[in-house]
Motif scaffolding. Structure first.
Motif, PDB file in Angstrom:
ATOM      1  N   GLU A  17       4.629   7.708  -3.322  1.00 18.69           N
ATOM      2  CA  GLU A  17       4.142   8.684  -2.343  1.00 18.69           C
ATOM      3  C   GLU A  17       4.762   8.440  -0.964  1.00 18.69           C
ATOM      4  OE1 GLU A  17      -0.105   9.014  -2.203  1.00 18.69           O
ATOM      5  OE2 GLU A  17      -0.023  10.939  -1.131  1.00 18.69           O
ATOM      6  N   ALA A  18       4.941   7.169  -0.619  1.00 18.12           N
ATOM      7  CA  ALA A  18       5.528   6.849   0.687  1.00 18.12           C
ATOM      8  C   ALA A  18       6.943   7.416   0.786  1.00 18.12           C
ATOM      9  CB  ALA A  18       5.537   5.340   0.911  1.00 18.12           C
ATOM     10  N   ARG A  19       7.715   7.310  -0.279  1.00 21.17           N
ATOM     11  CA  ARG A  19       9.100   7.820  -0.246  1.00 21.17           C
ATOM     12  C   ARG A  19       9.109   9.327  -0.004  1.00 21.17           C
ATOM     13  NH1 ARG A  19      10.696   4.029  -4.700  1.00 21.17           N
ATOM     14  NH2 ARG A  19      11.759   2.347  -3.601  1.00 21.17           N
ATOM     15  N   THR A  51       3.106  -2.586  -2.831  1.00 20.41           N
ATOM     16  CA  THR A  51       4.376  -1.852  -2.729  1.00 20.41           C
ATOM     17  C   THR A  51       4.569  -0.961  -3.955  1.00 20.41           C
ATOM     18  OG1 THR A  51       5.609  -3.719  -3.632  1.00 20.41           O
ATOM     19  CG2 THR A  51       5.498  -3.550  -1.242  1.00 20.41           C
ATOM     20  N   GLU A  52       4.205  -1.476  -5.117  1.00 23.17           N
ATOM     21  CA  GLU A  52       4.371  -0.679  -6.342  1.00 23.17           C
ATOM     22  C   GLU A  52       3.493   0.575  -6.288  1.00 23.17           C
ATOM     23  OE1 GLU A  52       3.864  -1.389 -11.145  1.00 23.17           O
ATOM     24  OE2 GLU A  52       3.860  -3.084  -9.781  1.00 23.17           O
ATOM     25  N   GLY A  70      13.118  -3.111   2.063  1.00 23.93           N
ATOM     26  CA  GLY A  70      13.095  -2.032   1.084  1.00 23.93           C
ATOM     27  C   GLY A  70      13.255  -0.693   1.762  1.00 23.93           C
ATOM     28  N   SER A  71      13.031   0.350   0.995  1.00 21.50           N
ATOM     29  CA  SER A  71      13.081   1.707   1.517  1.00 21.50           C
ATOM     30  C   SER A  71      11.843   2.449   0.996  1.00 21.50           C
ATOM     31  CB  SER A  71      14.353   2.395   1.026  1.00 21.50           C
ATOM     32  OG  SER A  71      14.382   3.734   1.436  1.00 21.50           O
ATOM     33  N   GLU A  75      -8.265  -6.169  -3.645  1.00 17.98           N
ATOM     34  CA  GLU A  75      -7.834  -6.305  -5.032  1.00 17.98           C
ATOM     35  C   GLU A  75      -6.335  -6.276  -5.233  1.00 17.98           C
ATOM     36  OE1 GLU A  75      -9.126  -1.911  -4.932  1.00 17.98           O
ATOM     37  OE2 GLU A  75      -9.131  -3.613  -3.581  1.00 17.98           O
ATOM     38  N   LEU A  76      -5.562  -5.981  -4.166  1.00 21.89           N
ATOM     39  CA  LEU A  76      -4.121  -5.845  -4.352  1.00 21.89           C
ATOM     40  C   LEU A  76      -3.364  -7.042  -3.788  1.00 21.89           C
ATOM     41  CD1 LEU A  76      -3.378  -2.136  -3.282  1.00 21.89           C
ATOM     42  CD2 LEU A  76      -3.825  -3.019  -5.580  1.00 21.89           C
ATOM     43  N   THR A  77      -2.325  -7.484  -4.515  1.00 17.68           N
ATOM     44  CA  THR A  77      -1.346  -8.386  -3.918  1.00 17.68           C
ATOM     45  C   THR A  77      -0.334  -7.531  -3.156  1.00 17.68           C
ATOM     46  OG1 THR A  77       0.140  -8.254  -5.799  1.00 17.68           O
ATOM     47  CG2 THR A  77      -1.552  -9.985  -5.869  1.00 17.68           C
ATOM     48  N   TRP A  78       0.512  -8.191  -2.372  1.00 21.24           N
ATOM     49  CA  TRP A  78       1.556  -7.437  -1.662  1.00 21.24           C
ATOM     50  C   TRP A  78       2.457  -6.705  -2.658  1.00 21.24           C
ATOM     51  CZ3 TRP A  78       2.879  -5.660   2.960  1.00 21.24           C
ATOM     52  CH2 TRP A  78       4.185  -5.196   3.125  1.00 21.24           C
ATOM     53  N   ALA A  79       2.815  -7.373  -3.770  1.00 21.45           N
ATOM     54  CA  ALA A  79       3.694  -6.739  -4.758  1.00 21.45           C
ATOM     55  C   ALA A  79       3.019  -5.512  -5.377  1.00 21.45           C
ATOM     56  CB  ALA A  79       4.069  -7.751  -5.839  1.00 21.45           C
TER      57      ALA A  79
END
Ligand SMILES: [Fe+2]
Length: 210
Positions: free
Chosen positions: A22-24, A16-17, A77-78, A9-13
């Motif tokens: 949480e990743a940061r 990332t959003e 990105g970061s 269900e997810l696009t790449w954009a």
């Protein structure tokens, strides 16, 4: 009726959003367990990405790698980069470690067999300048189809290499420098075809000149 096939269900954009906050936070923990947690969160979201949402880029050769393997930076990105790879049918993306961090590979097109190894001794005990021979342990072997995930943690599974199927292989490596102080120049490993110890999967390896 649910078919049992996971919905994408997810696009790449959207991925990332969803994952970035949480990743940061998790990327600040550079312990082995912290990197595993970080990768688990990336993998949970990445496994919901529709491979068709990631456009095929223009690939370029990368110094030291064979000509039948190409790379393209498709997300900068970061804390992570997205590096797509393309492997020609039947070709091999050689084994290499990621001492400075981790990789979450989302497979996109074709098929590939990926193998992961880890070093038999701690990575900070290796002589990265003189190199020489090393012992590695095979930790994982996986057949990848579009949508599948393979993880390079640190130190677990830190080495990977891919053999493309008959229609080639494309994937995106979600690459993170969790331990930038441990980064070393790009180095390829030649791993023996037969194990020294089959039960524990110990193989002799040596660094390739590139
Ligand atoms: Fe890699």
């Amino acid at each position: 009726m649910h078919t049992g096939i996971r919905e994408r269900e997810l696009t790449w954009a959207e991925f990332t959003e969803e994952v970035l906050p949480e990743a940061r936070t998790l990327a600040t923990d550079a312990s082995a367990a912290g990197i595993e947690r970080y990768l688990g969160v990336l993998a949970a979201s990445a496994s919901r990405v529709d491979p068709a949402s990631i456009a095929r880029p223009q690939f370029s050769a990368y110094p030291g790698y064979p000509d039948d393997v190409g790379f393209a930076l498709s997300h900068r990105g970061s804390p992570f980069l997205g590096v797509q790879f393309w492997i020609e049918p039947g070709a091999f993306l050689p084994f290499h470690p990621h001492p400075g961090g981790s990789v979450c590979t989302l497979f996109l097109e074709g098929a590939a067999r990926v193998s992961n190894f880890e070093f038999a001794e701690p990575m900070d005990a290796l002589d990265w300048e003189k190199k020489g021979d090393v012992l590695v342990r095979r930790t994982r072997e996986q057949l990848l189809h579009p949508g599948d995930i393979n993880l390079v943690a640190n130190p677990r599974d830190n080495i990977h290499g891919f053999r493309a199927g008959p229609k080639g292989a494309r994937g995106i490596d979600i690459t993170t420098g969790n331990r930038p102080e441990n980064r070393h120049g790009d180095s390829l490993l030649e791993i023996a075809g037969a194990p020294r110890d089959a039960t524990l999967g110990v193989f002799e390896a040596h660094w390739r000149d590139s």
